[in-house]
Design an enzyme around this catalytic site. Structure first.
Site: not given
Ligand code: SDX
Length: 381
Positions: A258, A312
């Site tokens: 998140h 989720d």
């Molecule tokens: C919702 O914003 C909100 O409030 C949303 C929400 C709401 O109520 O409206 O809470 C609802 O959308 C919840 C999120 C649902 N989505 C998912 O579950 C999809 C999986 N999650 C990721 O795609 C991600 O965590 C996000 C999109 C939710 C957040 O992404 P960020 O903040 O842009 O983080 P990032 O992609 O820049 O990642 C930072 C690091 C990376 O590693 P490095 O490249 O730095 O080594 O964390 C890692 C990412 O690879 N990472 C994950 C991960 N999420 C981040 N690695 C593995 N699995 C994950 N889920």
């Protein structure tokens, strides 16, 4: 220039609707902790709080509930339009189209009239569930079921969707899920709503814009993918291997991570409690053990990076037990989040400045026109 991809950490508005303490996993709506609202409130009462800023008096709540109940029905024109949608289409696309179509029925340019704003709030809160349920029956080749005035908001939605009256506990648990999903500050779909609202377009276009944004798998669409992931893992003993592969292939784990939370999403913890309450009454979903085993494995490997379950991860297990088809999980998220989107719509209108951010240009410098006949030489550029 202060370039921030995805506007990460960049405040773009003042807001008094919702506060998130991502470090400590705290969430409040208008100052009330989400745990209190999920335990004691109803979705319509929470909607009123989000939109107008205060918990309603008993009379105001009765009036609001009565108005929503009166506006649940959707014009036959909208239903007929939905009958032209392909049955194989995704319900989020059906919802986005039908939500936008509401703007054809109501005047567009009265957003400075408080009665118009109130009427739009009531219509959208009332009609979105009816449209979600209608598409479910239409795509099965059936006529949509009309709302029942003797059923409260959540019980009526589940009745229109599943064609049977649900156990009161199931309806109450569903209503609490709607409270948990109603608002979350400037998430992507709410930001869409505010950008669209800032042009002073009609509220139906604002909601249609937000629905389209919520549909994405990185946002509201993740709840569907979590179930697919749990089914692929199959048994608790395979959780570790699946997680290793995901990490090795740098695949995002759905339902985890998140932008705001650096601990477990407080909504995920409450959804787990709701799932366990549901399973205690109606029997356990075998995927729950897979989910808890996966969370345990992820604790050590993703936890240190601040990646924990989000809203989720457990919501789909509750919806599955309630008999909601998987591709309707995100439309259910939308039914709830309409409350937050409308609260932000009103707030944006109250202190509006059209969103128009800047950019860092990385394209070509100014260059001379190249006539078509001289472009053959360009063929292999
Ligand atoms: C919702 O914003 C909100 O409030 C949303 C929400 C709401 O109520 O409206 O809470 C609802 O959308 C919840 C999120 C649902 N989505 C998912 O579950 C999809 C999986 N999650 C990721 O795609 C991600 O965590 C996000 C999109 C939710 C957040 O992404 P960020 O903040 O842009 O983080 P990032 O992609 O820049 O990642 C930072 C690091 C990376 O590693 P490095 O490249 O730095 O080594 O964390 C890692 C990412 O690879 N990472 C994950 C991960 N999420 C981040 N690695 C593995 N699995 C994950 N889920």
């Amino acid at each position: 220039m202060n370039f921030k991809p995805g506007l990460e950490g960049v405040p773009v508005t003042h807001s008094s609707i919702c506060d998130i303490d991502g470090l400590n996993g705290k969430l409040t709506y208008r100052g009330y902790p989400i745990e209190e609202l999920a335990a004691h409130s109803t979705f319509l009462e929470t909607t009123y709080l989000l939109i107008w800023g205060e918990l309603p008096s008993p009379q105001k709540l009765r009036d609001f509930e009565a108005e929503v109940q009166m506006h649940r029905r959707v014009s036959f024109r909208v239903r007929d339009m939905m009958k032209c949608f392909p049955a194989t289409g995704h319900p989020m696309d059906a919802l986005q189209s039908s939500a936008a179509s509401l703007g054809l029925f109501y005047s567009r340019r009265a957003i400075d009239n408080p009665q118009y704003v109130y009427d739009a709030v009531v219509r959208l809160i009332a009609k979105i569930p009816t449209m979600v349920a209608a598409f479910q029956l239409i795509r099965k080749g059936q006529d949509p079921i009309q709302p029942r005035d003797d059923l409260a908001y959540s019980a009526n939605f589940l009745y229109m969707l599943t064609e049977r009256e649900q156990d009161p506990l199931a309806a109450r648990i569903f209503d609490r899920c709607l409270i948990l999903h109603a608002e979350h500050s400037l998430n992507a779909s709410t930001f869409s709503a505010r950008v669209t609202a800032s042009t002073l377009t009609d509220p139906y276009a604002v909601i249609a814009s937000a629905v389209g944004t919520l549909a994405g798998p990185l946002h509201g669409g993740a709840n569907e993918d979590v179930i697919a992931m749990l089914e692929e893992i199959g048994v608790p003993g395979r959780a570790s291997e699946y997680l290793d592969q995901a990490i090795d292939k740098k695949r995002k784990v759905m339902g985890f991570g998140h932008r705001e939370y650096r601990v477990k999403d407080p909504r995920a913890s409450i959804l787990q409690e709701l799932a366990e309450e549901l399973f205690a009454r109606f029997g356990k979903d075998e995927m729950y053990d897979v989910a808890t085993a996966f969370e345990k494995e992820a604790q050590d490997r993703l936890g240190p990076k601040g990646i924990f379950p989000n809203v989720d991860f457990y919501s789909g297990l509750v919806y599955r037990k309630l008999g909601i088809p998987r591709d309707l999980f995100t439309p259910v998220f939308a039914i709830s989040r309409v409350a937050g989107w409308l609260a932000h719509w009103r707030e944006q209108l109250g202190a509006n400045r059209i969103f128009r951010p800047s950019q860092i240009y990385t394209g070509e410098k100014v260059r001379e026109w190249l006539p078509l006949e001289d472009r053959d030489a360009m063929e292999n550029v």
